[in-house]
Design an enzyme around this catalytic site. Structure first.
Site, PDB file in Angstrom:
ATOM      1  N   ASP A 108     -48.807-109.597 -86.736  1.00  0.00           N
ATOM      2  CA  ASP A 108     -48.223-108.848 -87.849  1.00  0.00           C
ATOM      3  C   ASP A 108     -48.357-109.727 -89.093  1.00  0.00           C
ATOM      4  O   ASP A 108     -47.786-110.813 -89.153  1.00  0.00           O
ATOM      5  CB  ASP A 108     -46.752-108.578 -87.520  1.00  0.00           C
ATOM      6  N   ASN A 112     -52.141 -98.922-102.013  1.00  0.00           N
ATOM      7  CA  ASN A 112     -52.825 -97.785-102.620  1.00  0.00           C
ATOM      8  C   ASN A 112     -52.658 -97.909-104.123  1.00  0.00           C
ATOM      9  O   ASN A 112     -51.886 -98.744-104.600  1.00  0.00           O
ATOM     10  CB  ASN A 112     -52.316 -96.445-102.071  1.00  0.00           C
ATOM     11  N   VAL A 127     -50.033-101.456 -93.376  1.00  0.00           N
ATOM     12  CA  VAL A 127     -49.719-102.807 -93.847  1.00  0.00           C
ATOM     13  C   VAL A 127     -48.795-102.747 -95.063  1.00  0.00           C
ATOM     14  O   VAL A 127     -47.858-103.544 -95.186  1.00  0.00           O
ATOM     15  CB  VAL A 127     -50.998-103.551 -94.308  1.00  0.00           C
ATOM     16  N   ASP A 128     -49.086-101.823 -95.950  1.00  0.00           N
ATOM     17  CA  ASP A 128     -48.319-101.676 -97.191  1.00  0.00           C
ATOM     18  C   ASP A 128     -46.835-101.467 -96.879  1.00  0.00           C
ATOM     19  O   ASP A 128     -45.962-102.175 -97.412  1.00  0.00           O
ATOM     20  CB  ASP A 128     -48.905-100.457 -97.934  1.00  0.00           C
ATOM     21  N   SER A 142     -58.776-101.184 -95.620  1.00  0.00           N
ATOM     22  CA  SER A 142     -59.434 -99.860 -95.554  1.00  0.00           C
ATOM     23  C   SER A 142     -59.704 -99.330 -94.144  1.00  0.00           C
ATOM     24  O   SER A 142     -60.149 -98.193 -94.005  1.00  0.00           O
ATOM     25  CB  SER A 142     -60.774 -99.820 -96.337  1.00  0.00           C
ATOM     26  N   THR A 143     -59.448-100.132 -93.112  1.00  0.00           N
ATOM     27  CA  THR A 143     -59.834 -99.673 -91.761  1.00  0.00           C
ATOM     28  C   THR A 143     -58.761 -98.846 -91.068  1.00  0.00           C
ATOM     29  O   THR A 143     -58.941 -98.435 -89.920  1.00  0.00           O
ATOM     30  CB  THR A 143     -60.198-100.852 -90.836  1.00  0.00           C
ATOM     31  N   GLY A 144     -57.630 -98.592 -91.750  1.00  0.00           N
ATOM     32  CA  GLY A 144     -56.587 -97.742 -91.168  1.00  0.00           C
ATOM     33  C   GLY A 144     -56.728 -96.330 -91.692  1.00  0.00           C
ATOM     34  O   GLY A 144     -57.750 -95.662 -91.467  1.00  0.00           O
ATOM     35  N   VAL A 145     -55.733 -95.904 -92.443  1.00  0.00           N
ATOM     36  CA  VAL A 145     -55.715 -94.548 -93.004  1.00  0.00           C
ATOM     37  C   VAL A 145     -56.956 -94.269 -93.849  1.00  0.00           C
ATOM     38  O   VAL A 145     -57.436 -93.133 -93.908  1.00  0.00           O
ATOM     39  CB  VAL A 145     -54.441 -94.373 -93.866  1.00  0.00           C
ATOM     40  N   TYR A 146     -57.522 -95.296 -94.491  1.00  0.00           N
ATOM     41  CA  TYR A 146     -58.673 -95.083 -95.376  1.00  0.00           C
ATOM     42  C   TYR A 146     -59.996 -94.917 -94.632  1.00  0.00           C
ATOM     43  O   TYR A 146     -61.026 -94.642 -95.252  1.00  0.00           O
ATOM     44  CB  TYR A 146     -58.771 -96.192 -96.428  1.00  0.00           C
TER      45      TYR A 146
HETATM   46  P1  ADP Z   1     -55.821 -98.767 -95.448  1.00  0.00           P
HETATM   47  O1  ADP Z   1     -55.051 -97.670 -96.138  1.00  0.00           O
HETATM   48  O2  ADP Z   1     -56.449 -99.744 -96.429  1.00  0.00           O
HETATM   49  O3  ADP Z   1     -56.784 -98.250 -94.440  1.00  0.00           O
HETATM   50  P2  ADP Z   1     -53.813 -99.462 -93.422  1.00  0.00           P
HETATM   51  O4  ADP Z   1     -52.565-100.199 -93.687  1.00  0.00           O
HETATM   52  O5  ADP Z   1     -53.716 -98.025 -93.039  1.00  0.00           O
HETATM   53  O6  ADP Z   1     -54.714 -99.672 -94.746  1.00  0.00           O
HETATM   54  O7  ADP Z   1     -54.644-100.203 -92.309  1.00  0.00           O
HETATM   55  C1  ADP Z   1     -55.397-101.379 -92.493  1.00  0.00           C
HETATM   56  C2  ADP Z   1     -55.430-102.165 -91.202  1.00  0.00           C
HETATM   57  O8  ADP Z   1     -54.216-102.903 -91.064  1.00  0.00           O
HETATM   58  C3  ADP Z   1     -55.532-101.335 -89.940  1.00  0.00           C
HETATM   59  O9  ADP Z   1     -56.521-101.937 -89.125  1.00  0.00           O
HETATM   60  C4  ADP Z   1     -54.158-101.435 -89.298  1.00  0.00           C
HETATM   61  O10 ADP Z   1     -54.238-101.399 -87.887  1.00  0.00           O
HETATM   62  C5  ADP Z   1     -53.708-102.790 -89.749  1.00  0.00           C
HETATM   63  N1  ADP Z   1     -52.255-103.048 -89.808  1.00  0.00           N
HETATM   64  C6  ADP Z   1     -51.237-102.166 -89.926  1.00  0.00           C
HETATM   65  N2  ADP Z   1     -50.043-102.799 -89.990  1.00  0.00           N
HETATM   66  C7  ADP Z   1     -50.319-104.141 -89.924  1.00  0.00           C
HETATM   67  C8  ADP Z   1     -49.520-105.338 -89.921  1.00  0.00           C
HETATM   68  N3  ADP Z   1     -48.185-105.295 -90.023  1.00  0.00           N
HETATM   69  N4  ADP Z   1     -50.159-106.534 -89.836  1.00  0.00           N
HETATM   70  C9  ADP Z   1     -51.510-106.610 -89.751  1.00  0.00           C
HETATM   71  N5  ADP Z   1     -52.305-105.527 -89.745  1.00  0.00           N
HETATM   72  C10 ADP Z   1     -51.722-104.305 -89.810  1.00  0.00           C
END
Ligand code: ADP
Length: 191
Positions: free
Chosen positions: A15, A29, A38-39, A128-132
């Site tokens: 984390d 964002n 992460v945000d 960018s590899t999550g929701v984006y």
């Molecule tokens: P984006 O909108 O840029 O895609 P996200 O937050 O949706 O950002 O995801 C980016 C990456 O961070 C994803 O691979 C997700 O699994 C990962 N992630 C989410 N929460 C955490 C955390 N607390 N620590 C590290 N990585 C995280």
């Protein structure tokens, strides 16, 4: 923990809000007012102080929001880090083929802020590899090439050629799962 570039680059799973580094990068964002992933984790763990600074940045410097690929720093509130560098990753498929360039800008601009402040360590999430929706394999290539170039002192444009990594001793990639770290380890361009 895997290491590259003589230990200046490390890959870890965890984390990101718990990382003891000088700067933690937030995959924000453009509103700078918080979101999921992460945000959300950074604002939840860091507390109100980070959001208050983000609101002030919106009011003063970025009334239209932080543009994709740019980065800006705030304090880190209750996080163990010293500051948070907020950057806005590209949404996959929304930038007419400029996604890789914009993702590289996120890494480079965050590194420039850290180096400019004389920081010694920085931790990146997989921007960018999550929701984006950015494909993890492609993101690994961009994230590793950009960090390698920066640490080796060769930034992309002439204007930045004098910029250097300065005091930056460690760049850490923090993946939320071992599976995500494995994708990175199969696709990075170090060595
Ligand atoms: P984006 O909108 O840029 O895609 P996200 O937050 O949706 O950002 O995801 C980016 C990456 O961070 C994803 O691979 C997700 O699994 C990962 N992630 C989410 N929460 C955490 C955390 N607390 N620590 C590290 N990585 C995280």
């Amino acid at each position: 923990m895997k290491e590259f570039l003589n230990g200046r680059v490390r890959v870890t799973v965890g984390d990101i809000t718990r990382e003891r580094v000088d700067a933690v990068v937030n995959a924000a964002n453009s509103s700078l007012l918080g979101g999921g992933g992460v945000d959300g984790a950074i604002h939840d763990a860091g507390g109100e102080a980070i959001l208050a600074e983000c609101r002030e940045l919106r009011r003063t410097l970025y009334p239209e929001g932080l543009p994709t690929g740019e980065a800006v720093a705030t304090s880190a509130g209750r996080l163990p880090a010293r500051c948070v560098i907020h950057t806005v990753g590209p949404v996959w498929g929304r930038h007419g083929g400029r996604e890789a360039e914009l993702l590289a800008n996120c890494y480079r601009n965050s590194l420039l802020i850290a180096a400019g402040r004389g920081l010694a360590s920085i931790a990146f999430p997989a921007i960018s590899t999550g929701v984006y929706g950015y494909p993890r394999e492609e993101a690994a290539r961009v994230a590793s090439e950009t960090v390698a170039k920066f640490l080796q002192g060769e930034t992309a444009t002439g204007d930045e050629r004098d910029e250097s990594a300065g005091a930056l001793r460690e760049v850490r990639y923090v993946f939320f799962s071992q599976a995500d770290a494995d994708v990175f380890l199969r696709n990075h361009k170090f060595d």
